[in-house]
Scaffold this motif. Structure first.
Motif, PDB file in Angstrom:
ATOM      1  N   ALA A 130      53.618  55.219  47.951  1.00 29.17           N
ATOM      2  CA  ALA A 130      52.985  56.522  47.766  1.00 29.17           C
ATOM      3  C   ALA A 130      53.342  57.437  48.938  1.00 29.17           C
ATOM      4  O   ALA A 130      53.113  57.091  50.100  1.00 29.17           O
ATOM      5  N   LEU A 131      53.902  58.593  48.623  1.00 25.99           N
ATOM      6  CA  LEU A 131      54.323  59.566  49.631  1.00 25.99           C
ATOM      7  C   LEU A 131      53.585  60.884  49.455  1.00 25.99           C
ATOM      8  O   LEU A 131      53.272  61.290  48.325  1.00 25.99           O
ATOM      9  N   ASP A 132      53.308  61.527  50.561  1.00 24.53           N
ATOM     10  CA  ASP A 132      52.697  62.849  50.539  1.00 24.53           C
ATOM     11  C   ASP A 132      53.679  63.836  49.909  1.00 24.53           C
ATOM     12  O   ASP A 132      54.792  64.030  50.397  1.00 24.53           O
ATOM     13  N   GLU A 136      49.084  66.691  46.577  1.00 26.42           N
ATOM     14  CA  GLU A 136      49.529  65.729  45.567  1.00 26.42           C
ATOM     15  C   GLU A 136      50.323  64.603  46.232  1.00 26.42           C
ATOM     16  O   GLU A 136      50.724  64.706  47.394  1.00 26.42           O
ATOM     17  N   ILE A 137      50.555  63.535  45.473  1.00 33.31           N
ATOM     18  CA  ILE A 137      51.353  62.409  45.958  1.00 33.31           C
ATOM     19  C   ILE A 137      52.436  62.059  44.937  1.00 33.31           C
ATOM     20  O   ILE A 137      52.261  62.238  43.728  1.00 33.31           O
ATOM     21  N   TYR A 138      53.550  61.563  45.467  1.00 32.04           N
ATOM     22  CA  TYR A 138      54.540  60.875  44.647  1.00 32.04           C
ATOM     23  C   TYR A 138      54.220  59.387  44.758  1.00 32.04           C
ATOM     24  O   TYR A 138      53.967  58.883  45.859  1.00 32.04           O
ATOM     25  N   TRP A 139      54.258  58.678  43.642  1.00 40.24           N
ATOM     26  CA  TRP A 139      53.971  57.248  43.743  1.00 40.24           C
ATOM     27  C   TRP A 139      54.660  56.467  42.625  1.00 40.24           C
ATOM     28  O   TRP A 139      55.050  57.017  41.592  1.00 40.24           O
ATOM     29  N   ALA A 140      54.833  55.171  42.873  1.00 38.74           N
ATOM     30  CA  ALA A 140      55.407  54.244  41.891  1.00 38.74           C
ATOM     31  C   ALA A 140      54.934  52.840  42.247  1.00 38.74           C
ATOM     32  O   ALA A 140      54.554  52.560  43.390  1.00 38.74           O
ATOM     33  N   ASP A 141      54.966  51.956  41.264  1.00 39.35           N
ATOM     34  CA  ASP A 141      54.477  50.583  41.423  1.00 39.35           C
ATOM     35  C   ASP A 141      55.635  49.618  41.191  1.00 39.35           C
ATOM     36  O   ASP A 141      56.307  49.676  40.152  1.00 39.35           O
TER      37      ASP A 141
END
Length: 272
Positions: free
Chosen positions: A128-130, A135-140
């Motif tokens: 997860a990045l700012d 908002e955030i960018y994220w992936a699993d």
């Protein structure tokens, strides 16, 4: 024995990050230990002025030539729009000039790879990045031990901090979103560990790209493109024309640099 040389670039953040990776491989055997040369410098919004000189420095330091390179990898995003265009354009230009394949690597995957390099037990990573604008960018991601590769369980998304979906198994939270949002990010309390230092960086990007290259997950230079998660608004005709012209100019400039570096290398060999 064959040698694989891969150049990795990332300018998705305020850092200009470049890594040159070289590894030997004997058919039928596991690859040998990789040797890696790195430049990772905080350059702010002027990564474009530092990127090509840093590439040249690394090849000189490693005693290698651009002609030794087998692939060019770059951080495809999400991240800074300008930064992503810089890395994409230079990767395209160098790949065109050298007739090499390109390996786009998600910056979020690079965060997961960084967490795993720092902690081999990190087999489930929520990156997860700012993304600014609250908002955030994220992936699993989950590490597949049998395949020796990451599986993407949830692809890159853009959400409010509270919108992040938590894994139902123990996980590591990687990236700078924890530092940016604290308790607003539910993953901070739920994670078994938080690795705020696992950020987009050319070294983990190079390691992930090497596996992708060996698996054939590459694209031709003209198909390399940034991953704009936030870019959901249609551009005007003028903006599209300007963007296309900027990309063409950037690729042409990088190709010219590649030709000049190759010429310099040949001249140096001739003087030896």
């Amino acid at each position: 024995m064959t040698q694989t040389v891969l150049l990795a670039l990332d300018t998705s953040t305020e850092f200009c990050s470049v890594a040159l990776l070289s590894t030997d491989h004997i058919a039928g055997q596991a690859a040998g230990a990789a040797r890696i040369w790195v430049r990772h410098e905080q350059t702010g919004a002027v990564s474009s002025t530092r990127l090509l000189p840093a590439i040249r420095e690394l090849f000189d330091e490693a005693g290698l030539k651009l002609a030794d390179c087998h692939a060019i990898a770059f951080g495809s995003g999400p991240g800074s729009f300008t930064g992503l265009r810089t890395a994409t354009g230079v990767a395209q230009g160098l790949a065109f000039g050298l007739n090499l394949p390109v390996v786009p690597i998600s910056t979020l995957l690079a965060c997961a790879e960084s967490a795993r390099l720092r902690d081999p037990s990190a087999t489930r990573v929520l990156a997860a990045l700012d993304a600014r604008m609250d908002e955030i960018y994220w992936a699993d991601y989950a590490w597949d031990v049998a395949l020796g590769e990451w599986r993407t369980l949830r692809p890159a998304s853009l959400d409010a901090p509270e919108g992040l979906v938590l894994p139902d198994v123990p996980f590591i939270l990687a990236g700078n979103a924890a530092a940016a949002f604290g308790a607003r990010l539910p993953a901070v309390a739920a994670a078994r560990a938080v690795d705020s230092e696992a950020l987009p960086h050319a070294v983990p990007l190079a390691h992930a790209a090497l596996r992708a290259f060996r698996a054939g997950r590459t694209v031709p230079a003209d198909q390399a493109a940034p991953e704009y998660i936030r870019d959901k608004v249609a551009q005007t005709t003028a903006e599209r024309v300007a963007d296309k012209a900027a990309k063409a100019e950037q690729a042409a400039a990088a190709a010219a640099i590649a030709a000049r570096l190759a010429h310099d290398a040949q001249q140096g060999e001739g003087r030896q």
